[in-house]
Scaffold this motif. Structure first.
Motif, PDB file in Angstrom:
ATOM      1  N   UNK A  23     -11.228   1.546  14.678  1.00 51.17           N
ATOM      2  CA  UNK A  23     -10.817   0.368  13.945  1.00 51.17           C
ATOM      3  C   UNK A  23     -10.012   0.696  12.701  1.00 51.17           C
ATOM      4  N   UNK A  24      -9.776  -0.343  11.894  1.00 51.27           N
ATOM      5  CA  UNK A  24      -8.981  -0.212  10.678  1.00 51.27           C
ATOM      6  C   UNK A  24      -9.856  -0.547   9.470  1.00 51.27           C
ATOM      7  N   UNK A  25      -9.448  -0.042   8.316  1.00 48.88           N
ATOM      8  CA  UNK A  25     -10.230  -0.259   7.101  1.00 48.88           C
ATOM      9  C   UNK A  25     -10.073  -1.671   6.557  1.00 48.88           C
ATOM     10  N   UNK A  26      -9.001  -2.363   6.936  1.00 46.31           N
ATOM     11  CA  UNK A  26      -8.753  -3.717   6.435  1.00 46.31           C
ATOM     12  C   UNK A  26      -7.894  -4.474   7.430  1.00 46.31           C
ATOM     13  N   UNK A  27      -7.863  -5.793   7.277  1.00 46.16           N
ATOM     14  CA  UNK A  27      -6.994  -6.612   8.117  1.00 46.16           C
ATOM     15  C   UNK A  27      -5.529  -6.293   7.842  1.00 46.16           C
ATOM     16  N   UNK A  28      -5.216  -6.009   6.581  1.00 47.30           N
ATOM     17  CA  UNK A  28      -3.826  -5.679   6.232  1.00 47.30           C
ATOM     18  C   UNK A  28      -3.364  -4.416   6.943  1.00 47.30           C
ATOM     19  N   UNK A  29      -4.244  -3.416   7.005  1.00 48.65           N
ATOM     20  CA  UNK A  29      -3.900  -2.187   7.709  1.00 48.65           C
ATOM     21  C   UNK A  29      -3.707  -2.454   9.198  1.00 48.65           C
ATOM     22  N   UNK A  30      -4.551  -3.312   9.770  1.00 47.63           N
ATOM     23  CA  UNK A  30      -4.428  -3.667  11.189  1.00 47.63           C
ATOM     24  C   UNK A  30      -3.083  -4.329  11.462  1.00 47.63           C
ATOM     25  N   UNK A  31      -2.733  -5.328  10.639  1.00 46.73           N
ATOM     26  CA  UNK A  31      -1.491  -6.049  10.881  1.00 46.73           C
ATOM     27  C   UNK A  31      -0.270  -5.168  10.637  1.00 46.73           C
ATOM     28  N   UNK A  32      -0.355  -4.237   9.703  1.00 47.48           N
ATOM     29  CA  UNK A  32       0.757  -3.309   9.481  1.00 47.48           C
ATOM     30  C   UNK A  32       0.946  -2.400  10.690  1.00 47.48           C
ATOM     31  N   UNK A  33      -0.168  -1.925  11.271  1.00 44.89           N
ATOM     32  CA  UNK A  33      -0.070  -1.080  12.462  1.00 44.89           C
ATOM     33  C   UNK A  33       0.508  -1.863  13.636  1.00 44.89           C
ATOM     34  N   UNK A  34       0.085  -3.115  13.789  1.00 40.85           N
ATOM     35  CA  UNK A  34       0.635  -3.926  14.879  1.00 40.85           C
ATOM     36  C   UNK A  34       2.122  -4.193  14.663  1.00 40.85           C
ATOM     37  N   UNK A  35       2.509  -4.437  13.410  1.00 39.08           N
ATOM     38  CA  UNK A  35       3.926  -4.670  13.112  1.00 39.08           C
ATOM     39  C   UNK A  35       4.770  -3.454  13.467  1.00 39.08           C
ATOM     40  N   UNK A  36       4.232  -2.261  13.233  1.00 44.31           N
ATOM     41  CA  UNK A  36       4.962  -1.043  13.595  1.00 44.31           C
ATOM     42  C   UNK A  36       5.153  -0.967  15.103  1.00 44.31           C
ATOM     43  N   UNK A  37       4.133  -1.351  15.855  1.00 45.41           N
ATOM     44  CA  UNK A  37       4.264  -1.340  17.311  1.00 45.41           C
ATOM     45  C   UNK A  37       5.257  -2.393  17.775  1.00 45.41           C
TER      46      UNK A  37
END
Length: 352
Positions: A135-149
């Motif tokens: 998982x990710x440490x925060x929702x912001x980190x999750x959405x940033x990773x998805x944006x990169x994909x």
């Protein structure tokens, strides 16, 4: 003269299927368009699609990994995070509906969902729950990773010469109120199942055709010259949510996907179909390319399929093969291939 008198021997069951040794059966695919050594190739789809990408890379083809792993990760860490498995770090894409979603999100035609799943203090992406196992440490980190994909998907589509997509399933789960189609059932790989919210749906021919057509139109909107090669995964369903028999549910699912792939290939010059499904599940092969679970395709089966793929592209007959081992005892190795199939977790819920 009647039309059948001028047909080649491959058009007749007896001469093309029944009489040859199964290892000599060839000529199932005549490529509609060339795929060259330097063409930029993308692969996506169900877990069987990872074999195609790896074979292309090993053969020196220009298979594109649009989101390479960052430096410093071990091979196991890259594997667990799905780096280098498909061209896109989306995880397995089993249905045409999910493919359409990823393309629509990446090209700005739709907004991706903002929902996150929690596991303790970690955040997981419902759109690809198996891609980041910790998982990710925060929702912001999750959405940033998805944006990169999403950016990688967009860039990959814009520069590719050919997309190879492997259709896997018709069964899916989606949100009742016009929400997204989930890649797997919530509450299996990750998340929590909510019977008031999560609805089972078994896509019909017209729906799969609609979603796949829309996905390919989106891709070609940024790359009008993009060619598409469709395949159908030979891997059967681990479990069916129809409450029917797993065998008949698998037959329905694969029949719909095969029919849609064939229909689109017949209608469009830029779409072709490669018969990986037939090369593994066809009657003359008598199931020899399945592991004892009758689900996982053996390394010999993958090699058999890919040699016919490259043989057709190169205009040669496939290389001769030796009959694989047919031992189906529990001791026969399974090669751990189910690691890559998200739906394999469903076997955990079966009665013992």
């Amino acid at each position: 003269m009647n039309p059948y008198q001028s047909l080649p021997s491959r058009s007749f069951w007896r001469t093309a299927v029944a009489e040859p040794a199964w290892a000599d059966i060839d000529g199932l695919w005549t490529p509609k368009f060339a795929i060259g050594q330097d063409d930029v190739l993308l692969t996506a789809g169900s877990c069987f699609a990872r074999h195609i990408g790896r074979a292309l890379r090993d053969r020196g083809m220009n298979w594109r990994d649009t989101e390479p792993a960052p430096p410093g990760l071990t091979p196991e860490q890259r594997r667990d995070r799905h780096f280098g498995v498909f061209s896109f770090r989306t995880g397995n894409i089993y249905t045409a509906a999910v493919l359409r979603q990823w393309f629509a999100w990446s090209l700005g035609a739709e907004e991706p969902p903002r929902e996150v799943w929690h596991d303790g203090d970690r955040f997981h992406d419902p759109c690809r729950p198996a891609v980041e196992p910790a998982g990710y440490a925060s929702a912001e980190e999750l959405f940033a990773a998805r944006a990169a994909t999403l950016a990688a998907v967009r860039a990959g589509l814009a520069e590719a010469d050919c997309l190879i997509f492997t259709l896997g399933l018709t069964e899916a789960w989606r949100d009742r109120d016009a929400g997204p189609v989930h890649p797997v059932c919530p509450g299996t790989v990750r998340g929590t199942f909510d019977p008031e919210r999560h609805v089972f749906h078994n896509f019909a021919f017209d729906e799969v055709r609609r979603d796949l057509t829309a996905a390919l139109e989106l891709a070609r909107s940024v790359n009008p010259g993009l060619k598409v090669l469709l395949t159908v995964s030979p891997v059967p369903l681990t479990a069916t949510a129809t409450r029917g028999h797993a065998l008949t549910a698998t037959t329905y699912s694969k029949s719909v996907l095969r029919a849609v792939a064939g229909q689109l290939a017949a209608e469009h010059g830029h779409v072709d179909y490669f018969p990986s499904y037939e090369l593994v599940t066809g009657a003359p092969f008598r199931g020899v390319f399945f592991e004892p679970n009758l689900r996982t395709v053996t390394p010999e089966g993958v090699a058999f399929v890919m040699d016919r793929f490259f043989g057709a592209l190169e205009g040669r007959r496939a290389a001769p093969v030796s009959p694989p081992a047919t031992d189906r005892s529990p001791a026969h190795p399974t090669a751990g291939e189910d690691f890559w199939c998200d739906d394999a977790v469903l076997d955990y819920y079966s009665p013992r």
